[in-house]
Write an enzyme that holds these catalytic residues in place. Structure first.
Site, PDB file in Angstrom:
ATOM      1  N   THR A  91       0.823  -1.191  -0.240  1.00 54.27           N
ATOM      2  CA  THR A  91       0.128  -0.021   0.240  1.00 54.27           C
ATOM      3  C   THR A  91       0.767   1.455   0.066  1.00 54.27           C
ATOM      4  O   THR A  91       0.974   1.901   0.954  1.00 54.27           O
ATOM      5  CB  THR A  91      -1.125   0.058   1.194  1.00 54.27           C
ATOM      6  OG1 THR A  91      -0.232  -0.178   2.515  1.00 54.27           O
ATOM      7  CG2 THR A  91      -1.892  -0.976   1.051  1.00 54.27           C
ATOM      8  N   ARG A 160       9.657  -5.998  11.776  1.00 58.12           N
ATOM      9  CA  ARG A 160      10.949  -5.257  11.943  1.00 58.12           C
ATOM     10  C   ARG A 160      11.920  -5.572  11.138  1.00 58.12           C
ATOM     11  O   ARG A 160      12.072  -6.587  10.999  1.00 58.12           O
ATOM     12  CB  ARG A 160      11.572  -5.203  13.383  1.00 58.12           C
ATOM     13  CG  ARG A 160      10.658  -4.657  14.487  1.00 58.12           C
ATOM     14  CD  ARG A 160      11.404  -5.157  15.715  1.00 58.12           C
ATOM     15  NE  ARG A 160      11.245  -6.339  15.990  1.00 58.12           N
ATOM     16  CZ  ARG A 160      12.351  -6.999  16.847  1.00 58.12           C
ATOM     17  NH1 ARG A 160      13.110  -6.340  17.613  1.00 58.12           N
ATOM     18  NH2 ARG A 160      12.231  -8.448  16.962  1.00 58.12           N
ATOM     19  N   ASN A 217       2.903   2.524  14.665  1.00 64.23           N
ATOM     20  CA  ASN A 217       3.797   3.277  14.019  1.00 64.23           C
ATOM     21  C   ASN A 217       3.708   4.883  14.273  1.00 64.23           C
ATOM     22  O   ASN A 217       4.946   5.412  14.238  1.00 64.23           O
ATOM     23  CB  ASN A 217       3.562   3.117  12.431  1.00 64.23           C
ATOM     24  CG  ASN A 217       4.271   1.832  11.969  1.00 64.23           C
ATOM     25  OD1 ASN A 217       4.921   1.134  12.815  1.00 64.23           O
ATOM     26  ND2 ASN A 217       4.146   1.507  11.039  1.00 64.23           N
ATOM     27  N   LEU A 259      14.434   6.023  22.106  1.00 68.10           N
ATOM     28  CA  LEU A 259      14.481   7.632  22.541  1.00 68.10           C
ATOM     29  C   LEU A 259      15.920   7.773  22.216  1.00 68.10           C
ATOM     30  O   LEU A 259      16.575   8.171  22.913  1.00 68.10           O
ATOM     31  CB  LEU A 259      14.242   7.948  24.178  1.00 68.10           C
ATOM     32  CG  LEU A 259      12.928   7.706  24.449  1.00 68.10           C
ATOM     33  CD1 LEU A 259      12.907   7.987  26.072  1.00 68.10           C
ATOM     34  CD2 LEU A 259      12.668   9.217  23.864  1.00 68.10           C
ATOM     35  N   GLY A 266      13.007   6.785   8.860  1.00 69.26           N
ATOM     36  CA  GLY A 266      12.685   6.602   7.483  1.00 69.26           C
ATOM     37  C   GLY A 266      12.045   5.287   6.967  1.00 69.26           C
ATOM     38  O   GLY A 266      11.673   4.659   8.107  1.00 69.26           O
ATOM     39  N   CYS A 269       7.638   2.268   5.951  1.00 69.71           N
ATOM     40  CA  CYS A 269       6.695   2.315   6.982  1.00 69.71           C
ATOM     41  C   CYS A 269       6.275   3.571   7.523  1.00 69.71           C
ATOM     42  O   CYS A 269       5.072   4.090   7.485  1.00 69.71           O
ATOM     43  CB  CYS A 269       6.834   1.071   7.864  1.00 69.71           C
ATOM     44  SG  CYS A 269       6.559  -0.561   6.834  1.00 69.71           S
ATOM     45  N   LYS A 332      18.118   1.884   8.100  1.00 72.09           N
ATOM     46  CA  LYS A 332      18.279   1.241   9.545  1.00 72.09           C
ATOM     47  C   LYS A 332      19.188   0.151   9.029  1.00 72.09           C
ATOM     48  O   LYS A 332      19.262  -0.325   7.973  1.00 72.09           O
ATOM     49  CB  LYS A 332      16.948   0.684  10.122  1.00 72.09           C
ATOM     50  CG  LYS A 332      16.394  -0.353   9.454  1.00 72.09           C
ATOM     51  CD  LYS A 332      15.300  -1.038  10.256  1.00 72.09           C
ATOM     52  CE  LYS A 332      15.744  -1.771  11.260  1.00 72.09           C
ATOM     53  NZ  LYS A 332      14.707  -2.655  12.025  1.00 72.09           N
TER      54      LYS A 332
END
Length: 446
Positions: A91, A160, A217, A259, A266, A269, A332
């Protein structure tokens, strides 16, 4: 009446679909992965993936060899064969807009419903705007063959990147939106192994199931943006943003995870989903309800601006002709995903300002080069930093987190470094004579 579940199909063989198909085979089911792209099907049948995900290629090859996992373009075969059909198509963000593009989900659900020849359950896993599942349930009822009972449930994914296999086989929770107790029973059977380990199981309505994923999210994006907003403060007045995060993270109401101040989030998702959520609630007449997410998005984007500003400050406002090494362009670590990547965005901005940019990422150079071929991509850390006037760390791969000053000082032209992920010791690098900047830390350029 459905019998024992043996045959499972997964419609869509991208990141979500390929992972889900392989893991369902690992759980003992016969699985058909379905896609309209013959080349993708051929590659998957050889255990070859167009993306990086640890452990997944091996799992696919294992079950292609075992015979439990096959791939096909033939939806008619799937409709006559499957007991449970998972919809796992993308999507993406709408071209020219911020809402979710539902083209693929709509088409997959409609085509599948028309193809099913026996009682079956369709299960949506794609991340969709609230209200989609109820609309698709009516569509399935309308388009399925007479005399065949086809129903729909919604079972959002919480994968993830870098941990997708683990998250599928050993999920931290399972959420199912359904209007039918029989459908819930089917999914309890499908996920019986996870349930045997006391995995939390949440049964709810369609709307709540749809909102769970985007709410998660949105919360993560808010938490990341929150600490980055305070990083803007500590960059101005001084202070240690990492210590601040540690201190408030001890509060059990807050927690320390997510944190980490840095260049921001980025990927495919978080940015897409929070924008789509804002668009959807606006369509519902709730224009003010999620307005705070727009500010979160802006905070996130300003972190990229800050890296470029620091580079200009360190290089005396003139980037033209300066060699800058950018370490990491995946959004990531443990991923080759460069969609909405902070690191890639920073590299492009530096290049656009005239810098000679050398990009090195352990997994993502190829994908980044498809998007921005004019950047200089190199095959090693050594090649990237050799002759560099400035080194910028933008993705926290272990290879980069392990760096010490002596690794680079004989290679670079100038001992200047921006740690945009706050993973290195400022005291160590400054003690070794480097001009060293981190986000969330006052940079004294005297």
């Amino acid at each position: 009446m459905r019998g024992v579940i043996e045959n499972i199909s997964v419609i869509g063989t991208g990141y979500l679909g390929a992972t889900h198909a392989a893991c369902m085979a690992e759980l003992g089911y016969n699985v058909l992965g379905v896609d309209i792209d013959p080349e993708k099907i051929d590659s998957l049948s050889r255990g070859e993936l167009p993306f990086h995900e640890p452990g997944l290629p091996e799992l696919i090859r294992k079950h292609v060899d075992s015979g439990r996992l096959r791939f096909t373009t033939d939806l008619e075969e799937v409709g006559a064969w499957g007991d449970v059909h998972f919809i796992a198509v993308g999507t993406p963000q709408q071209a020219g807009g911020t809402g979710a593009d539902m083209t693929f989900v709509n088409a997959a659900t409609s085509s599948l419903a028309r193809s099913i020849k026996k009682d079956a359950l369709i299960v949506g896993k794609s991340t969709v705007p609230v209200g989609t599942a109820r609309r698709l349930a009516a569509l399935v009822e309308e388009e399925s063959a007479e005399g065949v009972r086809v129903t729909l449930a919604w079972n959002p994914e919480f994968l993830r990147e870098g941990f997708a296999v683990e998250d599928t086989l050993r999920p931290d929770r399972l959420v199912v939106g359904t209007a039918d107790e029989a459908d819930e029973a089917v999914l309890r059977e499908v996920y019986s192994e996870a349930l045997s380990r006391d995995t939390p199981w949440i049964t709810t309505d369609f709307e709540t199931a749809e909102l769970v994923k985007v709410a998660a999210n949105a919360f993560l994006a808010t938490k990341i943006s929150f600490i980055n907003a305070f990083a803007e403060v500590t960059e101005t007045v001084g202070g240690n943003i990492t210590t601040l995060a540690d201190a408030i993270g001890h509060d059990t109401r807050i927690g320390r995870k997510f944190l980490n101040a840095g260049v921001g989030f980025g990927g495919g998702c978080l940015p897409k989903d929070i924008r789509a959520l804002q668009t959807r609630v606006g369509e519902l007449g709730l224009d003010h309800t999620m307005r705070f997410l727009d500010e979160m998005d802006q905070i996130n984007l300003r972190r990229r601006d800050k890296v470029v500003t620091l580079a200009e400050q360190i290089l005396d406002a003139d980037l033209a002709g300066k060699r800058i090494a950018v370490l990491g362009v995946a959004f990531k670590p443990l991923s080759d995903d460069v969609r909405d990547s902070p690191g890639l965005d920073v590299a492009v901005r530096l290049f656009s300002s005239g810098a000679d940019v050398a990009v090195y990422d352990p997994e993502s150079n190829k994908n980044a080069a498809k998007r921005f071929p004019r950047l200089g991509y190199v095959d090693s850390l050594t090649e990237a930093v050799t002759g560099a006037d400035l080194v910028v760390l933008t993705t926290e791969w272990n290879e980069f987190k392990a760096l010490v000053p002596s690794d680079l000082e004989s290679l670079v032209a100038k001992k200047q470094f921006i740690d945009a992920r706050n993973v290195l010791s400022a005291e160590e690098w400054e003690g070794a004579g480097w001009r060293f900047a981190q986000l969330g830390r006052f940079f004294n350029d005297a």
